[in-house]
Write a protein that holds these residues in place. Sequence first.
Motif, PDB file in Angstrom:
ATOM      1  N   GLU A 207       0.362  42.964  -5.049  1.00 46.06           N
ATOM      2  CA  GLU A 207      -1.042  42.608  -4.821  1.00 46.06           C
ATOM      3  C   GLU A 207      -1.682  42.098  -6.103  1.00 46.06           C
ATOM      4  OE1 GLU A 207      -4.039  44.513  -1.688  1.00 46.06           O
ATOM      5  OE2 GLU A 207      -3.688  45.801  -3.423  1.00 46.06           O
ATOM      6  N   ARG A 208      -1.376  42.769  -7.219  1.00 46.11           N
ATOM      7  CA  ARG A 208      -1.936  42.337  -8.509  1.00 46.11           C
ATOM      8  C   ARG A 208      -1.369  40.976  -8.921  1.00 46.11           C
ATOM      9  NH1 ARG A 208      -1.805  47.988  -9.678  1.00 46.11           N
ATOM     10  NH2 ARG A 208       0.322  47.842 -10.486  1.00 46.11           N
ATOM     11  N   LEU A 209      -0.160  40.690  -8.482  1.00 42.84           N
ATOM     12  CA  LEU A 209       0.440  39.387  -8.771  1.00 42.84           C
ATOM     13  C   LEU A 209      -0.219  38.281  -7.955  1.00 42.84           C
ATOM     14  CD1 LEU A 209       2.805  37.933 -10.290  1.00 42.84           C
ATOM     15  CD2 LEU A 209       4.192  38.341  -8.249  1.00 42.84           C
ATOM     16  N   GLY A 210      -0.928  38.673  -6.894  1.00 39.14           N
ATOM     17  CA  GLY A 210      -1.564  37.686  -6.028  1.00 39.14           C
ATOM     18  C   GLY A 210      -0.659  37.154  -4.953  1.00 39.14           C
ATOM     19  N   ALA A 211       0.444  37.880  -4.649  1.00 36.64           N
ATOM     20  CA  ALA A 211       1.422  37.378  -3.688  1.00 36.64           C
ATOM     21  C   ALA A 211       1.123  37.785  -2.255  1.00 36.64           C
ATOM     22  CB  ALA A 211       2.819  37.867  -4.066  1.00 36.64           C
ATOM     23  N   LEU A 212       0.313  38.833  -2.038  1.00 40.06           N
ATOM     24  CA  LEU A 212       0.109  39.366  -0.698  1.00 40.06           C
ATOM     25  C   LEU A 212      -1.074  38.712   0.006  1.00 40.06           C
ATOM     26  CD1 LEU A 212       0.749  43.197  -1.155  1.00 40.06           C
ATOM     27  CD2 LEU A 212       2.378  41.344  -0.689  1.00 40.06           C
ATOM     28  N   SER A 213      -0.935  38.556   1.319  1.00 41.20           N
ATOM     29  CA  SER A 213      -1.996  37.989   2.136  1.00 41.20           C
ATOM     30  C   SER A 213      -3.108  39.021   2.325  1.00 41.20           C
ATOM     31  CB  SER A 213      -1.445  37.582   3.503  1.00 41.20           C
ATOM     32  OG  SER A 213      -2.476  37.290   4.413  1.00 41.20           O
ATOM     33  N   PRO A 214      -4.346  38.678   2.019  1.00 41.33           N
ATOM     34  CA  PRO A 214      -5.451  39.631   2.204  1.00 41.33           C
ATOM     35  C   PRO A 214      -5.617  40.081   3.653  1.00 41.33           C
ATOM     36  CG  PRO A 214      -6.145  37.797   0.832  1.00 41.33           C
ATOM     37  CD  PRO A 214      -4.816  37.422   1.408  1.00 41.33           C
ATOM     38  N   ASP A 215      -5.307  39.200   4.619  1.00 37.07           N
ATOM     39  CA  ASP A 215      -5.463  39.597   6.013  1.00 37.07           C
ATOM     40  C   ASP A 215      -4.151  40.012   6.670  1.00 37.07           C
ATOM     41  OD1 ASP A 215      -4.493  37.051   5.936  1.00 37.07           O
ATOM     42  OD2 ASP A 215      -6.023  36.158   7.211  1.00 37.07           O
ATOM     43  N   GLY A 216      -3.078  40.153   5.868  1.00 37.44           N
ATOM     44  CA  GLY A 216      -1.842  40.738   6.365  1.00 37.44           C
ATOM     45  C   GLY A 216      -1.079  39.914   7.376  1.00 37.44           C
ATOM     46  N   ARG A 217      -1.004  38.597   7.153  1.00 35.95           N
ATOM     47  CA  ARG A 217      -0.198  37.731   8.014  1.00 35.95           C
ATOM     48  C   ARG A 217       0.485  36.659   7.171  1.00 35.95           C
ATOM     49  NH1 ARG A 217      -4.012  38.975  12.049  1.00 35.95           N
ATOM     50  NH2 ARG A 217      -2.970  39.555  14.015  1.00 35.95           N
ATOM     51  N   CYS A 218       1.657  36.244   7.622  1.00 32.76           N
ATOM     52  CA  CYS A 218       2.344  35.118   6.997  1.00 32.76           C
ATOM     53  C   CYS A 218       1.969  33.846   7.759  1.00 32.76           C
ATOM     54  CB  CYS A 218       3.860  35.317   7.043  1.00 32.76           C
ATOM     55  SG  CYS A 218       4.505  36.551   5.901  1.00 32.76           S
ATOM     56  N   TYR A 219       1.181  32.983   7.120  1.00 32.79           N
ATOM     57  CA  TYR A 219       0.791  31.707   7.720  1.00 32.79           C
ATOM     58  C   TYR A 219       1.690  30.605   7.161  1.00 32.79           C
ATOM     59  CZ  TYR A 219      -3.518  34.151   9.087  1.00 32.79           C
ATOM     60  OH  TYR A 219      -4.434  35.025   9.619  1.00 32.79           O
ATOM     61  N   THR A 220       2.961  30.658   7.518  1.00 31.64           N
ATOM     62  CA  THR A 220       3.940  29.741   6.942  1.00 31.64           C
ATOM     63  C   THR A 220       3.613  28.283   7.235  1.00 31.64           C
ATOM     64  OG1 THR A 220       5.643  31.435   7.136  1.00 31.64           O
ATOM     65  CG2 THR A 220       6.388  29.162   6.869  1.00 31.64           C
ATOM     66  N   PHE A 221       3.498  27.480   6.167  1.00 37.99           N
ATOM     67  CA  PHE A 221       3.216  26.034   6.206  1.00 37.99           C
ATOM     68  C   PHE A 221       1.838  25.721   6.803  1.00 37.99           C
ATOM     69  CE2 PHE A 221       7.469  23.598   5.721  1.00 37.99           C
ATOM     70  CZ  PHE A 221       7.823  24.423   4.666  1.00 37.99           C
ATOM     71  N   ASP A 222       1.020  26.725   7.037  1.00 39.06           N
ATOM     72  CA  ASP A 222      -0.287  26.528   7.645  1.00 39.06           C
ATOM     73  C   ASP A 222      -1.359  26.401   6.570  1.00 39.06           C
ATOM     74  OD1 ASP A 222      -1.666  26.915  10.521  1.00 39.06           O
ATOM     75  OD2 ASP A 222      -2.937  27.838   9.005  1.00 39.06           O
ATOM     76  N   ALA A 223      -2.467  25.756   6.939  1.00 41.19           N
ATOM     77  CA  ALA A 223      -3.574  25.592   5.988  1.00 41.19           C
ATOM     78  C   ALA A 223      -4.178  26.919   5.563  1.00 41.19           C
ATOM     79  CB  ALA A 223      -4.660  24.714   6.627  1.00 41.19           C
ATOM     80  N   ARG A 224      -3.973  27.965   6.362  1.00 41.90           N
ATOM     81  CA  ARG A 224      -4.504  29.287   6.035  1.00 41.90           C
ATOM     82  C   ARG A 224      -3.593  30.095   5.118  1.00 41.90           C
ATOM     83  NH1 ARG A 224      -4.830  31.297  12.029  1.00 41.90           N
ATOM     84  NH2 ARG A 224      -2.968  29.952  12.038  1.00 41.90           N
ATOM     85  N   ALA A 225      -2.467  29.520   4.705  1.00 41.73           N
ATOM     86  CA  ALA A 225      -1.498  30.258   3.887  1.00 41.73           C
ATOM     87  C   ALA A 225      -2.175  30.873   2.663  1.00 41.73           C
ATOM     88  CB  ALA A 225      -0.372  29.323   3.451  1.00 41.73           C
ATOM     89  N   ASN A 226      -2.083  32.203   2.556  1.00 45.48           N
ATOM     90  CA  ASN A 226      -2.750  32.899   1.450  1.00 45.48           C
ATOM     91  C   ASN A 226      -1.919  34.049   0.899  1.00 45.48           C
ATOM     92  OD1 ASN A 226      -2.934  34.684   3.566  1.00 45.48           O
ATOM     93  ND2 ASN A 226      -5.175  34.796   3.611  1.00 45.48           N
ATOM     94  N   GLY A 227      -0.614  34.019   1.158  1.00 46.15           N
ATOM     95  CA  GLY A 227       0.257  35.094   0.679  1.00 46.15           C
ATOM     96  C   GLY A 227       1.095  35.642   1.816  1.00 46.15           C
TER      97      GLY A 227
END
Length: 559
Positions: A207-227
């Motif tokens: 989480e500190r690295l910034g790798a995890l999605s804040p909303d807990g989903r993998c949005y692969t290749f999607d515009a919402r991708a956030n971790g």
Amino acid sequence: MLVSGDLVTSRIDDRSDAIAVVGMSCRFPGAPGVEEFWKLLTDGTEAVSRAADGRRRGMIEAVGDFDATFFGMSPREAAETDPQQRLLLELGWEALEDAGIVPGSLRGEAVGIFVGAMHNDYATLLHRAGAPAGAHTATGLQPAMLANRLSYVLGTRGPSLAVDTAQSSSLVAVALAVESLRAGTSRIAIAGGVNLILADEGSATMERLGALSPDGRCYTFDARANGYVRGEGGAAVVLKPLADALADGDPVYCVVRSAATGNDGGGPGLTSPDHEGQEAVLRTACAQAGVDPAKVRFVELHGTGTPVGDPVEARALGAVHGSGRPADAPLLVGSVKTNIGHLEGAAGIAGLVKAALCLRNRTLPGSLNFVTPHPAIPLDRLRLKVQTTPTTLHPDPDGAPLLAGVSSFGIGGTNCHVVLEHLPEPAPTTREALPAPHLVPPLLLSARSHPALLAQAARLRDHLSRTAADPQDVAYSLATTRSLFEHRAALPCGNREELVAALDALAHGRITAGVRVDSAVSGGTAVLFTGQGAQWVGMGRELYGLDGVFAAALDEVLG
């Protein structure tokens, strides 16, 4: 060209180094086995839920459940042993059984064990709790034991390696297994990976690295991708040279054409991916497989759903696989991480199991959580398509083999890509009709304890109730491909409904007519000579005419 009955494997391009996947097992979120995993994929299920710490993740059930006695461990040793080791023992055993290999038959054989993992949460838990070191702590927590303990239980003498290349660990383990089989240092190989989330520190670090999605989903290749969202579980596959698999009549999930590894040399930073490095490993894998990258039908992505990683992966795929493809035949892509989360050290083997099932079933399930492409991923120009609905993988019109790729990339740049090929099914054979009355084989069960025997009956009852499996085929498999343990049961399997009822009764501790339950006495074969007067003229004549094995044995005895 390799030939087995009506099966001609000229599609393997006369390659003698092709490797077959002949068995597999898995324990994934929402899917305790291979059959359940395929259903999860085809149903489009997202098996991610909220954990006790408030974070969303993919979790498996009953992590602490383990039959220590079955694997020759005391309760104290099991308590001091990382659950990842325990899970691997189960996965390795189940994968061998799926391949029709009796685990005990491998003792002393050159069987390689290759295991990928990157976390050691159990050690963190024990140290945090101030647990004193015991007699089994050293072996219980040592990462090397992830592979070594399975080798010990099976009694095998091939290579035994634990691999840590971060998130690419388990697919790199597969690549090492393939190399070992081709070099002849292993006759059979078990490759896999595990990832259990047992301590909070790992999630906090990522989480500190910034790798995890804040909303807990993998949005692969999607515009919402956030971790990415973390996931736990594991899988194992059994690998053999294709020629050996065909000669042994093994069922083959798919063929491994190549497995390439390399480091991308780093992008702007240590953890930033570099597209040229990823391109290199993709090109190498295709070159080693002897295939045109434009002929690969689909790729199971690394696809974590990070805003930095996804565009780099897409660019590399477009440069290698998209180039030269017609616009109406894009490379289909998707990520199992959208279903079960990112299994980190076990992510690659999860992708391989999915791809192997896709090839075997000629179906590509949809990738989840995709609506709008990431602005840095021009899918049309790259000749890529995120497959969001299940699609049938039809044969190529020009007769080219059905090919797939699997990618797995480590945070430090160690990348791996595997090229897989569908193996055509052999022509169906017609079973010869047995004369009536015919001999019906008994259905045999065995276990290390009486409660385990009842549990076996319950599982087999459930299997026969929900599938169209032939009871006689099941009886044959149980008799020839399963280990024989101390507690045993034999059930007549001439009538399906009666067999299911008998299994149900046995599962509840009741013994019905015709069922035999006993505990075996250790020792060799006993022969009883009854003396004179126990024979009659023609005794055994009917059995001689019905059972070829009996007839051959009697002919040998009588000379």
